[in-house]
Structure formats: C-alpha cells, structure tokens
Design a protein around this motif. Structure first.
Motif, PDB file in Angstrom:
ATOM      1  N   UNK A 284      42.605  26.091  45.599  1.00 42.70           N
ATOM      2  CA  UNK A 284      41.371  25.946  44.823  1.00 42.70           C
ATOM      3  C   UNK A 284      40.466  27.160  45.025  1.00 42.70           C
ATOM      4  N   UNK A 285      40.371  27.612  46.278  1.00 39.77           N
ATOM      5  CA  UNK A 285      39.580  28.813  46.571  1.00 39.77           C
ATOM      6  C   UNK A 285      40.143  30.037  45.854  1.00 39.77           C
ATOM      7  N   UNK A 286      41.448  30.177  45.902  1.00 39.52           N
ATOM      8  CA  UNK A 286      42.093  31.331  45.266  1.00 39.52           C
ATOM      9  C   UNK A 286      41.875  31.306  43.759  1.00 39.52           C
ATOM     10  N   UNK A 287      41.980  30.130  43.168  1.00 39.15           N
ATOM     11  CA  UNK A 287      41.734  30.006  41.733  1.00 39.15           C
ATOM     12  C   UNK A 287      40.302  30.386  41.391  1.00 39.15           C
ATOM     13  N   UNK A 288      39.365  29.956  42.230  1.00 40.54           N
ATOM     14  CA  UNK A 288      37.960  30.275  42.002  1.00 40.54           C
ATOM     15  C   UNK A 288      37.718  31.779  42.109  1.00 40.54           C
ATOM     16  N   UNK A 289      38.318  32.398  43.111  1.00 39.66           N
ATOM     17  CA  UNK A 289      38.138  33.842  43.301  1.00 39.66           C
ATOM     18  C   UNK A 289      38.756  34.646  42.167  1.00 39.66           C
ATOM     19  N   UNK A 290      39.809  34.100  41.560  1.00 39.19           N
ATOM     20  CA  UNK A 290      40.479  34.792  40.455  1.00 39.19           C
ATOM     21  C   UNK A 290      39.988  34.327  39.086  1.00 39.19           C
ATOM     22  N   UNK A 291      38.897  33.523  39.080  1.00 39.50           N
ATOM     23  CA  UNK A 291      38.324  33.020  37.819  1.00 39.50           C
ATOM     24  C   UNK A 291      39.353  32.253  36.991  1.00 39.50           C
ATOM     25  N   UNK A 292      40.163  31.451  37.695  1.00 44.32           N
ATOM     26  CA  UNK A 292      41.146  30.631  36.997  1.00 44.32           C
ATOM     27  C   UNK A 292      40.690  29.190  37.049  1.00 44.32           C
ATOM     28  N   UNK A 293      40.649  28.520  35.915  1.00 43.64           N
ATOM     29  CA  UNK A 293      40.196  27.138  35.840  1.00 43.64           C
ATOM     30  C   UNK A 293      41.290  26.216  36.370  1.00 43.64           C
ATOM     31  N   UNK A 299      47.884  22.577  41.299  1.00 44.00           N
ATOM     32  CA  UNK A 299      47.962  23.602  42.334  1.00 44.00           C
ATOM     33  C   UNK A 299      49.195  24.484  42.176  1.00 44.00           C
ATOM     34  N   UNK A 300      50.336  23.884  41.922  1.00 41.94           N
ATOM     35  CA  UNK A 300      51.552  24.683  41.758  1.00 41.94           C
ATOM     36  C   UNK A 300      51.485  25.534  40.509  1.00 41.94           C
ATOM     37  N   UNK A 301      50.973  24.935  39.417  1.00 41.44           N
ATOM     38  CA  UNK A 301      50.857  25.681  38.170  1.00 41.44           C
ATOM     39  C   UNK A 301      49.902  26.856  38.327  1.00 41.44           C
ATOM     40  N   UNK A 302      48.835  26.645  39.105  1.00 40.27           N
ATOM     41  CA  UNK A 302      47.866  27.727  39.312  1.00 40.27           C
ATOM     42  C   UNK A 302      48.514  28.897  40.019  1.00 40.27           C
ATOM     43  N   UNK A 303      49.281  28.595  41.066  1.00 39.92           N
ATOM     44  CA  UNK A 303      49.943  29.666  41.797  1.00 39.92           C
ATOM     45  C   UNK A 303      50.915  30.424  40.928  1.00 39.92           C
ATOM     46  N   UNK A 304      51.681  29.685  40.127  1.00 40.71           N
ATOM     47  CA  UNK A 304      52.657  30.338  39.253  1.00 40.71           C
ATOM     48  C   UNK A 304      51.975  31.206  38.212  1.00 40.71           C
ATOM     49  N   UNK A 305      50.902  30.686  37.605  1.00 38.38           N
ATOM     50  CA  UNK A 305      50.236  31.439  36.548  1.00 38.38           C
ATOM     51  C   UNK A 305      49.551  32.677  37.099  1.00 38.38           C
ATOM     52  N   UNK A 324      42.269  36.540  51.308  1.00 37.72           N
ATOM     53  CA  UNK A 324      41.044  37.248  50.950  1.00 37.72           C
ATOM     54  C   UNK A 324      39.994  36.274  50.416  1.00 37.72           C
ATOM     55  N   UNK A 325      40.430  35.279  49.675  1.00 37.74           N
ATOM     56  CA  UNK A 325      39.507  34.265  49.154  1.00 37.74           C
ATOM     57  C   UNK A 325      38.888  33.469  50.300  1.00 37.74           C
ATOM     58  N   UNK A 326      39.720  33.086  51.273  1.00 31.27           N
ATOM     59  CA  UNK A 326      39.229  32.339  52.431  1.00 31.27           C
ATOM     60  C   UNK A 326      38.298  33.194  53.282  1.00 31.27           C
ATOM     61  N   UNK A 327      38.638  34.465  53.450  1.00 27.42           N
ATOM     62  CA  UNK A 327      37.782  35.372  54.228  1.00 27.42           C
ATOM     63  C   UNK A 327      36.420  35.534  53.556  1.00 27.42           C
ATOM     64  N   UNK A 328      36.422  35.626  52.243  1.00 28.00           N
ATOM     65  CA  UNK A 328      35.155  35.754  51.504  1.00 28.00           C
ATOM     66  C   UNK A 328      34.293  34.518  51.693  1.00 28.00           C
ATOM     67  N   UNK A 329      34.914  33.345  51.688  1.00 28.27           N
ATOM     68  CA  UNK A 329      34.169  32.100  51.899  1.00 28.27           C
ATOM     69  C   UNK A 329      33.463  32.129  53.250  1.00 28.27           C
ATOM     70  N   UNK A 330      34.178  32.564  54.295  1.00 30.44           N
ATOM     71  CA  UNK A 330      33.599  32.604  55.637  1.00 30.44           C
ATOM     72  C   UNK A 330      32.539  33.688  55.745  1.00 30.44           C
ATOM     73  N   UNK A 331      32.781  34.838  55.131  1.00 32.79           N
ATOM     74  CA  UNK A 331      31.804  35.933  55.135  1.00 32.79           C
ATOM     75  C   UNK A 331      30.471  35.451  54.566  1.00 32.79           C
ATOM     76  N   UNK A 386      25.530  36.990  45.293  1.00 31.15           N
ATOM     77  CA  UNK A 386      26.633  37.104  44.341  1.00 31.15           C
ATOM     78  C   UNK A 386      27.650  36.000  44.636  1.00 31.15           C
ATOM     79  N   UNK A 387      28.659  35.868  43.768  1.00 25.11           N
ATOM     80  CA  UNK A 387      29.565  34.740  43.921  1.00 25.11           C
ATOM     81  C   UNK A 387      30.751  35.068  44.835  1.00 25.11           C
ATOM     82  N   UNK A 388      31.567  34.049  45.062  1.00 28.54           N
ATOM     83  CA  UNK A 388      32.733  34.195  45.926  1.00 28.54           C
ATOM     84  C   UNK A 388      33.664  35.293  45.423  1.00 28.54           C
ATOM     85  N   UNK A 389      33.856  35.351  44.125  1.00 34.22           N
ATOM     86  CA  UNK A 389      34.761  36.343  43.550  1.00 34.22           C
ATOM     87  C   UNK A 389      34.300  37.765  43.885  1.00 34.22           C
TER      88      UNK A 389
END
Length: 504
Positions: A284-293, A299-305, A324-331, A386-389
């Motif tokens: 979910x974090x990775x999708x958010x960072x990559x601006x993917x709905x 979850x599997x479809x998101x990773x594949x796409x 990187x998405x998780x690191x940004x969340x913690x930062x 600014x946002x997570x992305x």
C-alpha cells in the motif's frame, strides 16, 4: 539431533565479567548493571550470567596470509563490533551436547572464514591488515534461565537485558589489533536459546556477516543430523577473499595513538523499539509513493502493474521501491516528532551495497566491507509539508544515481582525506538506515528450526539509528529496529500517518 564427539580445537579459560552501562526506559533513573554491583531495584541479580568462555580455533590451518583493509573497511575502525543474533526455541538435546555441537561447527566454519580467527596488524608504513594467523575466536556460554521467549519478544520496547546476549559490548573495531575479531555467545533461556555473534566491523559488513552466520548454521545442522564428527569439504556460499579491486587503495589512514573512538554519545538516554510492517501495508505504501490507485485485495496486481510500468520501454516510469517508500514514511514521522524548524536541513543516510554497482562487479560473496553511505538532504519544512511520494523520490533518485562512477568518486574523495566514518546524529536532524530486509536472517536452521526473532546488541546505537530486518513471515514483510530519543519515540507512536501502517 545426535551429540557428536567433542574432539576439536578449543581451550577453556576462567574469567571475570562485567556488563557495561545500559540506558533504559524514559522517566527511569539510568543505572549501571553489573554481575557484581548496581543491580536495578526490581531484581537482585542481572538476569544473564556468564558460565564459561572458550577459545575456538579453525579445524584447518589458514593459508591466506594477510588481507589489507580496504577504503570501505578502514572507516569502520571507529565503529563498534557488529552485534546480531537469533532467538530459537530450546532444542530437545542436553545443553552440554548442544554446546559441543556449536563449538565443533564454529571450528569447522572458521576454516572457511579464516580472517575471523585472525587479528588486525598495522605495519610500519601505517597500512592495516588482517593477519590470518588462526589466533581463534571466543565462545561464551551464558544463562538467563529466569527469562522466557515471551520476555524477549513481547515488550513494547526491546528489553535492556538483550544487550547481555552479546559479547564485546561497546568494543571499538580498532581493538581487533589485540583481541579476537569475533565472539559467539550461546545464552540459555527457560524455554529457548539465543545465538549472538559479535564481529569486528572493519572486517565485515552485513553481507559478509550473514554469509558467515548462514554458513555456521548450515554446518551445525549437518553435524546435528549426523552421528559422527564428519569432515566438511564445502559450504553453499564460499566467501571470496579477493583484494585486487578498486577498493584496495594506497592511501593511509592516520589514527591517534591508542586508536579512534566512536563519534557519538554512547550513554545518551534512548528508547529502542521494533516496528513490524506486513506485506500488505508495504504494498500500500509503495502504491502510494508511485501514485498508483490501490483497491482492497489488489496487492498482487499492484506489484505486477508497477513492475510492468517500470520496465515499459515506451513509457518508462521510475519505480520507487518498497523500501524507499517505507524509509520515506519513517523520515517524515521522525522529522515531525523532532519538531524541527522548517528551515533546518534534515539528513537521511542509507548504507548501500557496492558489490553490484561497480563495473566490473565484485563477487556477490566478496568478504569484507563493500558499502557506502548515501546522504539525502531536505529541509524539515519540505519533508513534513510535501507528500510521501516527494520524500520517496528524493531517496530513489540518490540510490539510482549511485553507480560505478559515483562509487569511484566517493573512493577518490576519501583518498584525498582518509578518515573514520562519522557515525551519529550531530545536528539533531539526522537518521541513519543500516542493515537490509534482503539479508537472509531467518535462513539460519542450526538443526532445530528457523529463528523466532532477530535481535541486535547495543552496538552503534544513537538517536536516529535504524536497522532493517526481514519480517519472520517473509513475503516482503519488514521489521524496523528504531532507536530514538524518548520524546521522539513517543511522538511517532502517536503519529497517525506512521502508525496506521504498523502491524504490531
């Protein structure tokens, strides 16, 4: 499991032992814990006591000679020994048989990792080497039989006594000139055992450390599954001791008499907690960072796409990784929690493996340090507003840019001004991410099953030090070992954006 014969090279010594100062929870008085004095008021004795200490030698003599420390090894001379280990359920065999098996396995493993049984040596020109002289490593047997597995893994914060599961607390790597480069400790619990390993950081990085640990477990399991003291001719992942690489430098690191000291405050009050993130939360974090709905169940479809998009030759979209998405969340959460002025520059450092970044590449099993620290800078105002992305993109850009040319430039810059690595949080606005969720920490079956948990000792810990571990359930789950000032830890525990992704 069968108890093997005990004929292998050891030497038993008697010792006296004291545990060092340990910082405990906020709002509690900091006290010193020792086997002799100054016990906490809640207990009359320290819960971990040392039973014996033994020298273990390789079962075959080394023919490596001397290995020169590289430009990636030398800066680590001011760092503490690495301290990592695994918690297991208690094996069914008697403890004396278990100790015998572990000692025999360690002796055999050292024959494949002979630098770990050596010592550091400085020649008259100032060059520092590992002399593979088979001087041996220490094996400690300790007891914490009033402690249970639940006492280690259930508390919110990592318990202070976990530091007692490791040897050489607060030992600086330069001291490998006159003490063992490595020590292993077996700690008995009421219903489990902990195997902790302390290794000189100027000799190994995380990749080499876990290759040793995996090999130690592999050999131990082979011995456990047999009924005799069998010869071990090969291991799955034999280390590469090549030194003819770009990391081998003519530069000399000049050190003060007596060696360097750590560059951070070893006694500051800190809290340490492990935050767990499930595969679903990270996707979910990775999708958010990559601006993917992302919709529920996708979850599997998101990773594949996202993988398809990142590899699309016609419409290339730089993919921000899960880590990187998780690191940004913690930062973002830590920067908010520190309540820094908007104009203050924050730093997020990530240790990266250079083995595959060089051209030609180093062997993936290159033994030693092959890491560099990548700093990413941004004002506190940008990180929080600014946002997570945006934050994840800054990290992504720096990691992607760290190619062969950049690695070589870092080497040249260090050669102009050789120095130890300045580990710490000097401005109150820095974070340092170490270790990796890709390390095979749970691939350690000594003969009685996979680890229940991974823990580290007190080494190299300061406000803002983060270590990444794979989650025990695998499949992309991640545990972050987070060390922060007490007030900052309390802030991220109540940070809505951060805590919604935490599973524990």
């Amino acid at each position: 499991m069968h108890a093997p014969p005990s004929q292998f090279p050891i030497n038993t010594l008697s010792i006296h032992f004291n545990f060092p100062s340990l910082s405990i929870l906020p709002n509690q008085k900091r006290v010193k814990f020792s086997l002799k004095t100054n016990m906490p008021s809640s207990s009359s004795t320290f819960p971990v006591t040392l039973v014996s200490k033994t020298m273990i030698f390789p079962d075959q003599k080394s023919n490596l000679g001397e290995l020169k420390l590289s430009v990636s090894d030398l800066p680590m001379l001011s760092c503490h020994y690495i301290q990592k280990g695994c918690l297991f359920t208690r094996p069914s065999i008697p403890i004396n048989s278990l100790i015998s098996i572990l000692k025999q396995a360690l002796s055999k493993t050292l024959s494949f990792f002979s630098p770990l049984a050596g010592r550091l040596y400085t020649d008259r020109n100032g060059y520092i080497y590992i002399t593979c002289n088979d001087a041996g490593v220490e094996f400690h047997h300790a007891k914490g039989t009033t402690l249970f597995i639940r006492d280690v893994i259930s508390p919110l914060d990592v318990p202070w006594f976990v530091k007692g599961f490791f040897c050489y607390d607060k030992t600086v790597s330069y001291q490998g000139h006159y003490m063992p480069i490595m020590a292993v400790q077996l700690t008995e619990l009421a219903d489990g055992v902990f195997i902790g390993c302390s290794v000189n950081h100027a000799v190994t990085d995380g990749t080499s450390f876990w290759n040793f640990f995996n090999s130690f477990a592999e050999i131990c399991k082979r011995i456990s599954d047999s009924c005799c003291n069998q010869s071990i001719e090969k291991i799955t992942r034999r280390p590469d001791f090549t030194r003819e690489t770009v990391l081998n430098s003519p530069a000399v690191l000049r050190l003060p008499e007596g060696g360097p000291k750590v560059t951070f405050n070893e006694n500051e009050p800190l809290r340490e907690r492990i935050f767990s993130f499930s595969k679903e939360a990270i996707m979910e974090l990775k999708a958010k960072a990559n601006n993917f709905q992302l919709n529920a169940g996708d979850f599997n479809a998101a990773g594949e796409l996202m993988g398809k998009q990142s590899n699309d030759k016609y419409k290339p979209i730089p993919e921000i990784s899960s880590f990187q998405s998780l690191s940004a969340l913690l930062w973002r959460a830590v920067t908010r929690g520190r309540k820094l002025p908007a104009s203050q520059t924050t730093t997020f450092r990530m240790a990266v493996n250079c083995r595959h970044r060089l051209n030609p590449k180093l062997n993936p099993l290159y033994f030693g340090n092959a890491i560099q620290s990548i700093p990413t800078y941004a004002s506190a105002g940008d990180v929080t507003s600014r946002d997570l992305r945006w934050c994840a993109q800054r990290l992504n850009e720096n990691v992607k840019a760290h190619d062969d040319e950049t690695v070589r430039r870092f080497i040249k810059e260090w050669e102009k001004d050789p120095r130890c690595f300045p580990l710490g949080n000097f401005d109150g606005a820095s974070m340092t991410m170490g270790s990796s969720p890709r390390f095979p920490m749970y691939d350690n079956d000594f003969g009685w099953g996979r680890p229940l948990a991974v823990r580290s000792g007190g080494a190299n810990k300061f406000d803002g030090k983060i270590s990444a571990f794979p989650g025990r359930e695998g499949n992309g789950s991640v545990d972050l070992e987070v060390v922060l000032a007490p007030e900052t830890m309390a802030a991220i525990e109540s940070d809505g954006e951060f805590i919604r992704y935490v599973s524990n």
